[in-house]
Write a protein that holds these residues in place. Structure first.
Motif, short mmCIF file in Angstrom:
data_model
loop_
_atom_site.label_atom_id
_atom_site.label_comp_id
_atom_site.label_asym_id
_atom_site.label_seq_id
_atom_site.Cartn_x
_atom_site.Cartn_y
_atom_site.Cartn_z
N GLU A 348 3.07 -18.33 -5.91
CA GLU A 348 1.68 -17.99 -6.21
C GLU A 348 1.31 -18.34 -7.65
O GLU A 348 2.16 -18.29 -8.53
N GLY A 349 0.03 -18.70 -7.85
CA GLY A 349 -0.45 -18.98 -9.21
C GLY A 349 0.06 -20.29 -9.74
O GLY A 349 0.05 -20.53 -10.95
N THR A 350 0.53 -21.17 -8.85
CA THR A 350 1.05 -22.47 -9.28
C THR A 350 0.48 -23.55 -8.36
O THR A 350 -0.14 -23.24 -7.35
N SER A 351 0.66 -24.81 -8.73
CA SER A 351 0.29 -25.90 -7.84
C SER A 351 1.36 -26.99 -7.92
O SER A 351 1.65 -27.49 -9.00
N PRO B 81 1.55 -7.43 -4.67
CA PRO B 81 1.59 -8.62 -3.82
C PRO B 81 0.31 -8.74 -2.96
O PRO B 81 -0.27 -7.72 -2.57
N PRO B 82 -0.12 -9.97 -2.66
CA PRO B 82 -1.39 -10.18 -1.96
C PRO B 82 -1.60 -9.30 -0.73
O PRO B 82 -2.67 -8.69 -0.60
N PRO B 83 -0.61 -9.15 0.15
CA PRO B 83 -0.88 -8.37 1.36
C PRO B 83 -1.22 -6.91 1.07
O PRO B 83 -1.87 -6.24 1.87
N THR B 104 -3.39 -10.54 -9.05
CA THR B 104 -2.52 -11.32 -8.17
C THR B 104 -3.14 -12.64 -7.74
O THR B 104 -4.33 -12.72 -7.45
N ALA B 105 -2.30 -13.68 -7.71
CA ALA B 105 -2.71 -14.96 -7.13
C ALA B 105 -2.16 -15.04 -5.71
O ALA B 105 -1.33 -14.23 -5.32
N ASN B 137 -6.74 -13.56 -8.64
CA ASN B 137 -6.18 -14.73 -9.30
C ASN B 137 -6.78 -14.85 -10.70
O ASN B 137 -7.36 -15.87 -11.05
N CYS B 138 -6.67 -13.79 -11.48
CA CYS B 138 -7.28 -13.80 -12.82
C CYS B 138 -6.45 -12.94 -13.75
O CYS B 138 -5.45 -12.34 -13.34
#
Lengths: 471, 471
Positions: A348-351, B81-83, B104-105, B137-138
């Motif tokens: 997450e948070g990467t590409s 975590p996202p979930p 969280t991203a 995501n910030c």
């Protein structure tokens, strides 16, 4: 080039004997500073201070005139008031001096009639002799191997760059600023009003030397433009010529006229012709060194496809914009590379595609170097642009920046493809810049400046492939 | 702006109570770093770590859930975590929390279906409540007076600048880099994917505060462009909005999509509309700070006529070019000013007209300051651009540079007209930059960057004169 001209220039840049007229016991007089700078350089030949008022200066025997000197003189540096210049130049001509540097200002650049008349008198005094003249209104020559400096504070280096500058102080600023990027010079000339020897003479002289790596130039006027273009064209794709042209605008032209008596002329046509001849044109001193740094540190270029690696995602996007705005391409990474990056990076948070965004991955040791190596191994990548800027974990703490710098340096040991670094400037970054350049990684403060430099570097190497192998 | 929106934003930026979910005993987990950063800022309200696994974290009582907290919560920071995010957001909505930051991203920016579904679930969980959301995501919010930080290493300042950034790390880099130019922030928001609160909401909130001096922005996408333009237009000529747009090119747009799920759109039309609305557009972080520095340090502008003062003649010419290339004008100095300069400067190697070339005059104490004051007294001069770069007398010896810096600072005490300085960068220059900014003189590495910044500064103040005094 003309045999005799080359011989004169060799004697000017590699003199066995130098006379300095205009020395005094005032430490700060220009003549004394020039004499001091020769001593600081460790000049190994004969050194003759000239001034009828002294028996001795700085521990050296002082002579009353050029004609009274005990041996041949290759180079005479004349730092005397303008009215005294023509007479001394005549003495030099009669004494068989190879070249003289006239440091003094107060000639045609003043716009006054007496200045122009004095220049005519100088030319008259040289007539019929083999004497060649640098200046007036200049700082003269620097020669690393010849042990001659144009300004105090210079020293011999192992450099293979040359520079021609119609501004002496700009030449000495460039000499010092270039050091931080690992760029050093073999020869520099501050050519001033170019009454006799002009920028084209110096360009031809430098470019015909197979040991010269690159020529930088700051020019306000190119008097002999047709010949200059011809000389540059012969080096096209072989030796880079990077030119910062002063007097691009009406205001700049007026300023150049009073600075070095430059005449102006249509710069649009000249600029087009210079580009055609393979000359790399830059806008300011920053860009001059940016481009020189890419050309010096990077291996010959393969292609224009750039991979961006960044920890801040915003700067990854900014770098992608800069790549395309500079006329470069973003590589499409191979699926296998993307797969490898997915394994290295947090999910997450990467590409894992280009621009590669490490997110907080950069915080973990080894990740940055592994990403660089994975990207470099991709055959679709020609050049790597690594953004090193990262939020410091504490105010002024360069821990993470230093860690990223070291991973770049480590990766560089295994990566043969050209790689540049981008660090946003700040007083705490000087260390990183020095470290990267010492490892052969050119560093830039913004993606824009990095990509501008890369575009010039790639343009030069594309000419190189296209240019015929013989001159 | 909408009363209720303003109230929510006030509670987010100036919270009396903050809950942090996702803290752990690992020092380096994002949740722990966020909690630590609140403690470092000296947050004065109630602080509630949330994690069912602990009784206590960093010396604070830890709570098992949002619903178990003993009092009202203004701001909830969710670093889980996202979930787990939709469930926690639902808890916040039911508990009457004013705003939550989702750090969280792993949402729509991944391009994967599950990310988009999770965002829809978050919106569902907020429905019917007054809860507002920053991200996901910030990095969330920084508030100097509210004592909230978005990243470790931040601290309260006395600043009056605000920033909106769709890249959190870029926001924190800007915060630190701006310090060297004497620029400090009151509020910063890293807005991420902008699922709920978007850049327009923040822009309106900042611009309606009469104490806000300037708004900087890094945006990859402006979702609500029409409203954004309306909000910017109302501030036109009153509060500068300086925008670095990410995703200007096709490659940059693709990068932005995977960074913050930005949708792209035609940037040419948007750029034109933004300019019309008075937004100052810049290309990179360097230019962002260059422009902010001019707007912050300089008094309201009078006109576009620039006088250049320089010791290296080459840089004087380069600065004259840069002035005209940036769309500014070179002042024609009054004959009396030229006369005064002739008296101050040595006769040779100098120029008393604009660009004023001090030659070696800069070496003599007092000359630089006297020239600046003489030029500033000329009614045909609106702005002074002082080139401070000078050849150092010895390798790395900043003696002359420091002397010139001090003369600039001294002149600044008597000169009310806007004055900027140009120093070519180098590790030995950090001191000069800091000193000049502390004296209210913005400093730049090249005439090009100085003139680009001046053009924006002058453009803003020309709008200011043209804009009606009421909103």
């Amino acid at each position: 080039m003309d045999r005799r001209l080359k011989e004169s220039l060799d004697r000017i840049f590699f003199p066995r004997s130098v006379a300095v007229a205009g020395v005094s016991r005032e430490q700060d007089s220009p003549g004394s500073l020039l004499l001091r700078s020769l001593l600081d350089m460790g000049f190994e030949g004969k050194l003759y201070p000239v001034n009828p008022r002294y028996e001795e200066v700085m521990g050296l025997k002082c002579y009353p005139s050029i004609e009274s000197l005990p041996g041949d003189v290759d180079l005479a540096i004349l730092s005397v008031p303008p009215p005294a210049v023509p007479g001394l130049v005549g003495e030099c001509a009669r004494a068989g001096v190879a070249g003289c540097v006239v440091n003094t200002a107060g000639f045609s650049e003043t716009g006054r009639e007496e200045g122009k008349l004095l220049e005519a008198e100088i030319l008259g005094a040289m007539e019929g002799s083999n004497l060649r003249l640098v200046g007036p209104n200049c700082m003269g020559v620097y020669s690393s191997r010849g042990k001659v400096a144009l300004f105090a504070g210079m020293f011999p280096t192992q450099g293979r760059l040359c520079m021609i500058s119609q501004s002496g102080s700009l030449a000495s600023i460039t000499f010092l600023s270039a050091l931080e990027r690992g760029l050093t010079f073999d020869r520099i000339v501050s050519s001033g009003n170019e009454l006799d020897l002009n920028c084209t003479d110096f360009l031809e002289y430098f470019l015909e030397d197979p040991d010269v790596e690159m020529v930088l130039a700051y020019l306000e006027e190119i008097r002999d433009a047709r010949r200059f273009l011809g000389v540059a064209r012969r080096a096209r794709g072989k030796i880079p010529v990077v030119l910062m042209k002063g007097g691009r605008t009406a205001g700049g032209k007026r300023a150049a006229a009073s600075h070095t008596a430059a005449l102006g002329g249509s710069s649009e046509i000249l600029v087009g012709a210079l580009r055609q001849a393979g000359v790399i044109l830059v806008q300011d001193l920053g860009e001059l060194l940016d481009v020189a740094s890419a050309l010096h540190h990077l291996p010959p270029a393969g292609g224009r496809r750039v991979a961006v690696v960044s920890s801040p995602g915003g700067l990854a996007v900014n770098a992608a914009d800069a790549v395309e705005e500079a006329g470069l391409e973003l590589s499409s990474l191979a699926p296998s590379t993307v797969e490898t990056l997915r394994e290295i990076l947090p999910a997450e948070g990467t590409s894992p595609s280009n621009p590669v965004d490490l997110g907080f991955g950069a915080v973990r040791p080894g990740v940055y170097a592994r990403v660089l190596k994975a990207v470099a191994a991709d055959p679709s990548v020609d050049v790597i642009l690594a953004v090193g800027t990262a939020p410091a974990s504490r105010k002024g703490d360069p821990g993470l920046l230093n860690a990223i710098t070291e991973e770049m340096v480590q990766a560089k040991g295994e990566v043969v493809k050209p790689m540049v670094a981008v660090f946003f400037p700040g007083s705490f970054l000087a260390t990183q810049f020095l470290r990267l350049h010492s490892a052969g990684i050119p560093a830039y403060p913004t993606p824009t400046s990095a990509c501008r430099a890369l575009a010039h570097y790639l343009g030069f190497h594309s000419l190189r492939d296209a240019s015929p192998s013989s001159t």
